[in-house]
Scaffold this active site. Structure first.
Site, short mmCIF file in Angstrom:
data_model
loop_
_atom_site.label_atom_id
_atom_site.label_comp_id
_atom_site.label_asym_id
_atom_site.label_seq_id
_atom_site.Cartn_x
_atom_site.Cartn_y
_atom_site.Cartn_z
N ASP A 1 8.12 11.45 1.23
CA ASP A 1 8.60 11.60 2.61
C ASP A 1 9.95 12.31 2.59
O ASP A 1 10.67 12.27 1.60
CB ASP A 1 8.78 10.22 3.26
CG ASP A 1 7.44 9.55 3.53
OD1 ASP A 1 6.43 10.26 3.67
OD2 ASP A 1 7.43 8.30 3.58
N TYR B 1 7.45 3.23 -7.40
CA TYR B 1 8.42 3.29 -6.31
C TYR B 1 9.48 2.20 -6.44
O TYR B 1 9.22 1.14 -7.01
CB TYR B 1 7.73 3.05 -4.96
CG TYR B 1 6.67 4.04 -4.61
CD1 TYR B 1 6.99 5.20 -3.90
CD2 TYR B 1 5.34 3.82 -4.95
CE1 TYR B 1 6.00 6.10 -3.54
CE2 TYR B 1 4.34 4.72 -4.61
CZ TYR B 1 4.69 5.87 -3.91
OH TYR B 1 3.72 6.76 -3.56
N TYR C 1 0.27 4.41 1.12
CA TYR C 1 1.48 4.54 1.93
C TYR C 1 2.31 3.27 1.79
O TYR C 1 1.86 2.19 2.19
CB TYR C 1 1.13 4.78 3.39
CG TYR C 1 0.49 6.12 3.66
CD1 TYR C 1 1.26 7.28 3.73
CD2 TYR C 1 -0.89 6.24 3.85
CE1 TYR C 1 0.68 8.52 4.00
CE2 TYR C 1 -1.48 7.47 4.11
CZ TYR C 1 -0.69 8.61 4.18
OH TYR C 1 -1.26 9.81 4.45
#
Ligand SMILES: [Zn+2]
Ligand SMILES: [Zn+2]
Length: 417
Positions: free
Chosen positions: A239, A305, A376
């Protein structure tokens, strides 16, 4: 094949050649290429001249004038080679490929020839012409080799337009990038208001964001390769508000129409890193072929992440540990609302492979997550109004959202490094 068959075939060749010779003026290249599959180490012109000599001894004489089949095209081979060499001047290359666009009449002649004089031994005009121009071109320049699959230059000789179309094939460079700040898109984003034409909102730049990873990386390459366009193909994209850290994200930079190909990757890497300091850094550059673009874009890479998460009310450490562990496994996700305007609404399943959480304060936590590509993370935390299941908000019973997201690893066996 017995000797009688051989003799009969030889006679057939003589007869076919005599028919061609009587039909009208024909150049030795066209006469020879009608039998192009016969013999090795011969040019079509060699074949044509040999046949002409044999037929002269049999009192079959050719007619004078411009070849009725190619209209003198083979006499212009050197001229086309010279024009091509001029078109390629100042461009770095060591391999090439020729193509030709025939005039309608030449195309028709090929059909007539195939119908009326089909020997099954002939070579098409396009093959013969491309090869002969290539030979002459190489002889004039004293360098270069034909490459049918990955040439540096492709020349199309356009006979109807009497012009040469030159295509410089792109350079492809593989590497990894790290994005050290938030707020930069991966690639150029046209201004939403003017769609890239330039308006007051975007200060007539045509851009929604003043910089992109693509532009920061491309600039030194464009200059070194003397190109005016480059495109970054990423192995997925983070993003705009997420950083890309760790060993970075694989990409292939496609540099269009490079006039220079012998660029020094080590010095370009330094130049990018110096110019984009504290924003973007690149590493591990190598030249690759165009096939690597698809390989990198389509690799189903695993991602790791780090997410900074905020909860609406206070959380106990044990509650967090248990909730995060319960998220591991298959996650069902409908296309997030935030991307629904540009992606089809569908349900997908992705696996969350590992998850750990640490409370930083009673209402903030750091999550470390490892997942299959395409999951996501923001929605895994928020739940996206129930569109993602399971989700942290539902499992823990307190609304949660991602404040900061960093991608820390992108890995797949498909990547060249
Ligand atoms: Zn001819
Ligand atoms: Zn604009």
């Amino acid at each position: 094949m017995n000797p009688e068959d051989q003799a009969w075939q030889s006679q057939e060749i003589i007869d076919a050649a005599a028919t061609l010779l009587r039909a009208g003026p024909i150049c030795s290249d066209c006469l020879g290429r009608a039998f192009g599959k016969l013999g090795h180490g011969l040019t079509n012109r060699d074949r044509g001249e040999a046949l002409r000599t044999v037929l002269a001894m049999l009192d079959v004489a050719g007619k004078h004038g411009t070849c009725w089949i190619c209209e003198g095209l083979f006499e212009r081979v050197e001229e086309w080679a010279t024009r091509t060499a001029a078109a390629a001047q100042g461009i770095e290359f060591n391999s090439y490929l020729f193509g030709v666009r025939l005039t309608p009449r030449l195309g028709q002649m090929e059909t007539v020839l195939a119908e009326r004089f089909s020997s099954g031994l002939s070579e098409p005009l396009k093959h013969a012409f491309n090869r002969e121009v290539g030979k002459a071109f190489e002889a004039q320049l004293g360098r270069g080799t034909v490459n049918l699959t990955h040439p540096h230059l492709a020349f199309i000789i356009d006979l109807p337009q009497d012009a040469i179309e030159l295509r410089i094939l792109p350079l492809y460079i593989y590497g990894r990038y790290r994005k050290l700040v938030r707020g930069i898109p991966q690639t150029f984003w046209p201004c939403r208001r003017c769609r890239g034409r330039g308006c007051e909102t975007c200060n007539f730049t045509g851009k929604q964001y003043p910089e992109s990873v693509e532009e920061l990386i491309s600039a030194p390459f464009l200059e070194a390769a003397r190109s005016n366009q480059a495109h970054l193909h990423g192995a997925g994209r983070e993003d705009i508000d997420a950083r890309m850290l760790g060993t970075g994200r694989p990409f292939v930079l496609e540099v269009a129409s490079p006039k220079c190909r012998g660029v020094d990757l080590a010095s370009l890497e330094r130049r990018v890193n110096d110019a984009a300091v504290d924003k973007v850094s690149i590493s591990g550059l190598q030249f690759v072929s165009r096939e690597t673009v698809a390989l990198v874009k389509e690799a189903n890479a695993n991602k790791e992440y780090r997410a900074l998460v905020a909860f609406e009310s206070e959380i106990q450490p044990d509650t967090l540990t248990e909730a995060v562990a319960n998220l591991v496994g298959t996650v069902q996700q409908r296309t997030p609302q935030r991307v629904a305007h540009r992606r089809a609404d569908r349900l997908r399943e992705r696996r969350l492979l590992e998850a750990e959480g640490t409370l930083l304060s009673p209402s903030q936590a750091e999550l470390r997550l490892r997942s299959e590509g395409g999951l996501y993370i923001k929605e895994l935390v928020s739940g996206d109004d129930g569109r993602t299941n399971p989700n942290l908000t539902a499992v823990i019973g307190v609304p949660a959202c991602v404040l900061e997201l960093d991608v820390v690893a992108v890995s797949s066996d498909a990547f060249p490094d």
